[in-house]
Design a protein around this motif. Structure first.
Motif, PDB file in Angstrom:
ATOM      1  N   ALA A  47       0.751  -1.209  -0.081  1.00 50.12           N
ATOM      2  CA  ALA A  47      -0.053  -0.171   0.059  1.00 50.12           C
ATOM      3  C   ALA A  47       0.808   1.488   0.041  1.00 50.12           C
ATOM      4  CB  ALA A  47      -1.077   0.108   1.300  1.00 50.12           C
ATOM      5  N   ALA A  48       1.827   1.278   0.722  1.00 49.52           N
ATOM      6  CA  ALA A  48       2.773   2.461   0.770  1.00 49.52           C
ATOM      7  C   ALA A  48       3.528   2.661  -0.775  1.00 49.52           C
ATOM      8  CB  ALA A  48       3.896   2.087   1.754  1.00 49.52           C
ATOM      9  N   VAL A  50       2.025   1.879  -3.528  1.00 50.38           N
ATOM     10  CA  VAL A  50       1.096   2.091  -4.367  1.00 50.38           C
ATOM     11  C   VAL A  50       0.859   3.682  -4.105  1.00 50.38           C
ATOM     12  CG1 VAL A  50      -1.368   1.952  -4.832  1.00 50.38           C
ATOM     13  CG2 VAL A  50      -0.206  -0.204  -4.966  1.00 50.38           C
ATOM     14  N   GLU A  51       0.636   4.100  -2.935  1.00 48.64           N
ATOM     15  CA  GLU A  51       0.526   5.577  -2.461  1.00 48.64           C
ATOM     16  C   GLU A  51       1.590   6.472  -2.803  1.00 48.64           C
ATOM     17  OE1 GLU A  51      -2.341   6.865  -1.389  1.00 48.64           O
ATOM     18  OE2 GLU A  51      -3.420   4.708  -1.817  1.00 48.64           O
ATOM     19  N   GLY A  52       2.720   6.037  -3.418  1.00 45.29           N
ATOM     20  CA  GLY A  52       3.543   6.829  -3.731  1.00 45.29           C
ATOM     21  C   GLY A  52       4.728   6.876  -2.806  1.00 45.29           C
ATOM     22  N   GLY A  53       4.936   6.090  -1.829  1.00 43.37           N
ATOM     23  CA  GLY A  53       5.758   5.912  -0.867  1.00 43.37           C
ATOM     24  C   GLY A  53       7.427   5.427  -1.405  1.00 43.37           C
ATOM     25  N   ARG A  55      10.245   3.296  -2.913  1.00 42.95           N
ATOM     26  CA  ARG A  55      10.026   1.964  -3.719  1.00 42.95           C
ATOM     27  C   ARG A  55      10.718   1.050  -3.229  1.00 42.95           C
ATOM     28  NH1 ARG A  55       8.665   2.335  -8.861  1.00 42.95           N
ATOM     29  NH2 ARG A  55       9.894   0.612  -9.483  1.00 42.95           N
TER      30      ARG A  55
END
Length: 100
Positions: A47-48, A50-53, A55
């Motif tokens: 989820a992190a 996907v949310e732009g956290g 890589r």
């Protein structure tokens, strides 16, 4: 005096070690809990990303993610289930002999 971060880390380490000992001793609930926590960690890392956290890379979290996946695979095997359930239903005194 210990900082709050040090105290939290020490508590986390103690909880993880206790859970590992319980899994080693064959507690099925500890095995299921360890798999559930690892599954939540994998979902949280996905989820992190996907949310732009950050890589997934060796420098950030690849090692932890790999260990979580390996733990799920190891504890979900048939042999792990049999190991964890081997003592259930025997009672404290061990198996009893049937008359006959």
């Amino acid at each position: 005096m210990l900082s709050l971060a040090t105290a939290v880390l020490a508590g986390f380490v103690a909880a993880e070690l206790s859970l590992a000992v319980l899994v080693f001793r064959g507690r099925n609930w500890a095995r299921v809990l360890a798999m559930a926590l690892s599954g939540l960690a994998v979902i949280g890392q996905a989820a992190a990303v996907v949310e732009g956290g950050p890589r997934i890379s060796l420098a950030t979290n690849l090692t932890g993610l790999s260990l979580d996946v390996l733990l799920i695979l190891a504890l979900s095997s048939e042999r792990a289930r049999v190991y964890a359930k081997r003592g259930q239903g025997l009672g404290r005194s061990g198996p009893t002999r049937e008359a006959g």
